[in-house]
Design a protein around this motif. Sequence first.
Motif, PDB file in Angstrom:
ATOM      1  N   VAL A  18       0.901  -1.225   0.059  1.00  0.00           N
ATOM      2  CA  VAL A  18       0.199   0.020   0.006  1.00  0.00           C
ATOM      3  C   VAL A  18       0.922   1.193   0.071  1.00  0.00           C
ATOM      4  O   VAL A  18       0.517   2.271  -0.601  1.00  0.00           O
ATOM      5  N   SER A  19       1.859   1.029   0.970  1.00  0.00           N
ATOM      6  CA  SER A  19       2.867   2.376   1.004  1.00  0.00           C
ATOM      7  C   SER A  19       3.490   2.744  -0.425  1.00  0.00           C
ATOM      8  O   SER A  19       3.666   3.719  -0.719  1.00  0.00           O
ATOM      9  N   TYR A  20       3.889   1.494  -1.107  1.00  0.00           N
ATOM     10  CA  TYR A  20       4.480   1.627  -2.509  1.00  0.00           C
ATOM     11  C   TYR A  20       3.535   2.277  -3.405  1.00  0.00           C
ATOM     12  O   TYR A  20       3.999   3.131  -4.467  1.00  0.00           O
ATOM     13  N   VAL A  21       2.358   1.750  -3.168  1.00  0.00           N
ATOM     14  CA  VAL A  21       1.210   2.547  -4.388  1.00  0.00           C
ATOM     15  C   VAL A  21       1.085   4.017  -3.895  1.00  0.00           C
ATOM     16  O   VAL A  21       1.038   4.689  -4.976  1.00  0.00           O
ATOM     17  N   LEU A  22       0.951   4.202  -2.715  1.00  0.00           N
ATOM     18  CA  LEU A  22       0.881   5.568  -2.477  1.00  0.00           C
ATOM     19  C   LEU A  22       1.988   6.641  -2.829  1.00  0.00           C
ATOM     20  O   LEU A  22       1.940   7.685  -3.395  1.00  0.00           O
ATOM     21  N   SER A  23       3.399   5.956  -2.717  1.00  0.00           N
ATOM     22  CA  SER A  23       4.391   6.859  -2.980  1.00  0.00           C
ATOM     23  C   SER A  23       5.023   6.553  -4.227  1.00  0.00           C
ATOM     24  O   SER A  23       5.868   7.741  -4.552  1.00  0.00           O
ATOM     25  N   GLY A  24       4.419   5.766  -5.024  1.00  0.00           N
ATOM     26  CA  GLY A  24       5.310   5.485  -6.291  1.00  0.00           C
ATOM     27  C   GLY A  24       6.637   5.205  -6.473  1.00  0.00           C
ATOM     28  O   GLY A  24       7.291   5.155  -7.562  1.00  0.00           O
ATOM     29  N   LYS A  25       7.289   4.699  -5.177  1.00  0.00           N
ATOM     30  CA  LYS A  25       8.701   4.425  -5.128  1.00  0.00           C
ATOM     31  C   LYS A  25       8.825   3.096  -5.722  1.00  0.00           C
ATOM     32  O   LYS A  25      10.344   2.933  -6.197  1.00  0.00           O
ATOM     33  N   SER A  27       7.773  -0.250  -8.493  1.00  0.00           N
ATOM     34  CA  SER A  27       6.765  -0.748  -9.476  1.00  0.00           C
ATOM     35  C   SER A  27       5.842  -1.717  -8.832  1.00  0.00           C
ATOM     36  O   SER A  27       6.353  -2.868  -8.403  1.00  0.00           O
ATOM     37  N   ILE A  28       4.461  -1.334  -8.964  1.00  0.00           N
ATOM     38  CA  ILE A  28       3.576  -2.438  -8.590  1.00  0.00           C
ATOM     39  C   ILE A  28       2.744  -2.787  -9.722  1.00  0.00           C
ATOM     40  O   ILE A  28       2.424  -2.053 -10.680  1.00  0.00           O
ATOM     41  N   SER A  29       2.111  -4.091  -9.874  1.00  0.00           N
ATOM     42  CA  SER A  29       1.563  -4.573 -10.973  1.00  0.00           C
ATOM     43  C   SER A  29       0.258  -3.664 -11.232  1.00  0.00           C
ATOM     44  O   SER A  29      -0.380  -3.310  -9.962  1.00  0.00           O
ATOM     45  N   THR A  31      -2.683  -4.896 -11.759  1.00  0.00           N
ATOM     46  CA  THR A  31      -3.854  -5.494 -11.083  1.00  0.00           C
ATOM     47  C   THR A  31      -4.012  -5.106  -9.634  1.00  0.00           C
ATOM     48  O   THR A  31      -4.895  -4.755  -8.768  1.00  0.00           O
ATOM     49  N   THR A  32      -2.587  -5.184  -8.886  1.00  0.00           N
ATOM     50  CA  THR A  32      -2.395  -4.969  -7.596  1.00  0.00           C
ATOM     51  C   THR A  32      -2.721  -3.360  -7.187  1.00  0.00           C
ATOM     52  O   THR A  32      -3.472  -3.005  -6.160  1.00  0.00           O
ATOM     53  N   ARG A  33      -2.114  -2.828  -8.133  1.00  0.00           N
ATOM     54  CA  ARG A  33      -2.291  -1.246  -7.872  1.00  0.00           C
ATOM     55  C   ARG A  33      -4.073  -0.834  -7.987  1.00  0.00           C
ATOM     56  O   ARG A  33      -4.378  -0.301  -7.137  1.00  0.00           O
ATOM     57  N   GLN A  34      -4.694  -1.250  -9.042  1.00  0.00           N
ATOM     58  CA  GLN A  34      -5.989  -1.080  -9.038  1.00  0.00           C
ATOM     59  C   GLN A  34      -6.996  -1.609  -7.421  1.00  0.00           C
ATOM     60  O   GLN A  34      -7.917  -0.910  -7.272  1.00  0.00           O
ATOM     61  N   ARG A  35      -6.336  -2.619  -7.267  1.00  0.00           N
ATOM     62  CA  ARG A  35      -7.164  -3.203  -6.143  1.00  0.00           C
ATOM     63  C   ARG A  35      -6.734  -2.521  -4.812  1.00  0.00           C
ATOM     64  O   ARG A  35      -7.909  -2.163  -4.049  1.00  0.00           O
ATOM     65  N   VAL A  36      -5.514  -1.890  -4.808  1.00  0.00           N
ATOM     66  CA  VAL A  36      -5.248  -1.061  -3.513  1.00  0.00           C
ATOM     67  C   VAL A  36      -5.995   0.290  -3.804  1.00  0.00           C
ATOM     68  O   VAL A  36      -6.636   0.786  -2.828  1.00  0.00           O
ATOM     69  N   GLU A  37      -6.059   0.854  -4.941  1.00  0.00           N
ATOM     70  CA  GLU A  37      -6.569   2.152  -5.106  1.00  0.00           C
ATOM     71  C   GLU A  37      -8.267   2.121  -4.645  1.00  0.00           C
ATOM     72  O   GLU A  37      -8.725   2.886  -4.367  1.00  0.00           O
TER      73      GLU A  37
END
Length: 337
Positions: A18-25, A27-29, A31-37
Amino acid sequence: MVTLAEVAQHAGVSASTVSYVLSGKRSISTTTRQRVEESIRKLGYHPNAGARALASSRSNIIALMIPLRTDMYVPVMMEIAIAVAAGARTHGYDILLLTGEEGPDAVRRVTGSGLADAMILMDVELDDERLPLLRDTHQPSVLIGLPADIEGLTCVDLDFRATGALCVEHLAQLGHRDIAVIGEAAAVYERHTGFAERTLDGLRTRARELGLRLLHRPCDGGYDAMAATLARVFDERPDTTGFVVQNEAAVEPLLALLRQQGRAVPEDVSVVAVCPEQVATQASVRLTSVAVPAQEMGRRAVEQLVAKLDGRGSDEVVLLAPELTVRASSGPAPVRP
């Protein structure tokens, strides 16, 4: 208050993801990024601003330095400020508004404390004391205004020199040979405020080229000050038939005084203003004017600053071309007997 851990549990991922999705630091797949968002939206999660700043080394805040002086027309300054705030929000930034007359001290405070990621400066003077500090810092900045030396700076402004020239050309085409300029308060020129000085330079240069007589008189605005200024103008230049006004507070007093003196607008005297559109259209005589594009100036300044924050921008000067709108206040110069 929803926590990051609760978002992670809802999305079926780790808290670090979740932290990586928020910070963009990292690369997240997709599918995973969409699920977290989706989990963030459903739960109404808002990252803690302090923690987010520590994690990303950014505050997501832009400092807007806008000294609110009594000799300036505050409504147009605030219109620019609102446009800056609206533009900043579309890019995920909030605004820190600095309204004091602190000059270099305010720049030092912002750059030294990490209060903001970048700065927008208004009320720019030709030899502005804040500029050496801006050049020495690596923090991105944009000026809404134009100093004498633009090296190493990004600036957005109306082309006020061209604005002054355009006003003179319009009156010259109508046959006016004696023009008076009702300017800002004297203190504005004493500070060498950029927009006022550049307008005056454009007026004088074009009048000289066209062989016109031009008289400039600063005015504090208000009825009494305008009455005294107008009396001086007609005492020094009794054949004056054209006025250029760059002082919103003087517009209505000028029109009222001309009526009292039996000088009809535009049959006897023409008036051209440099002012916001609202001032021109709501005056007792709808004014021929060059509009101050406050919203466009604010929007363009934010665009330039965000480009710099994203590593895409470079130092440049954006001058908006003036447009003169002819209304009821200007007409052919009267024929002298």
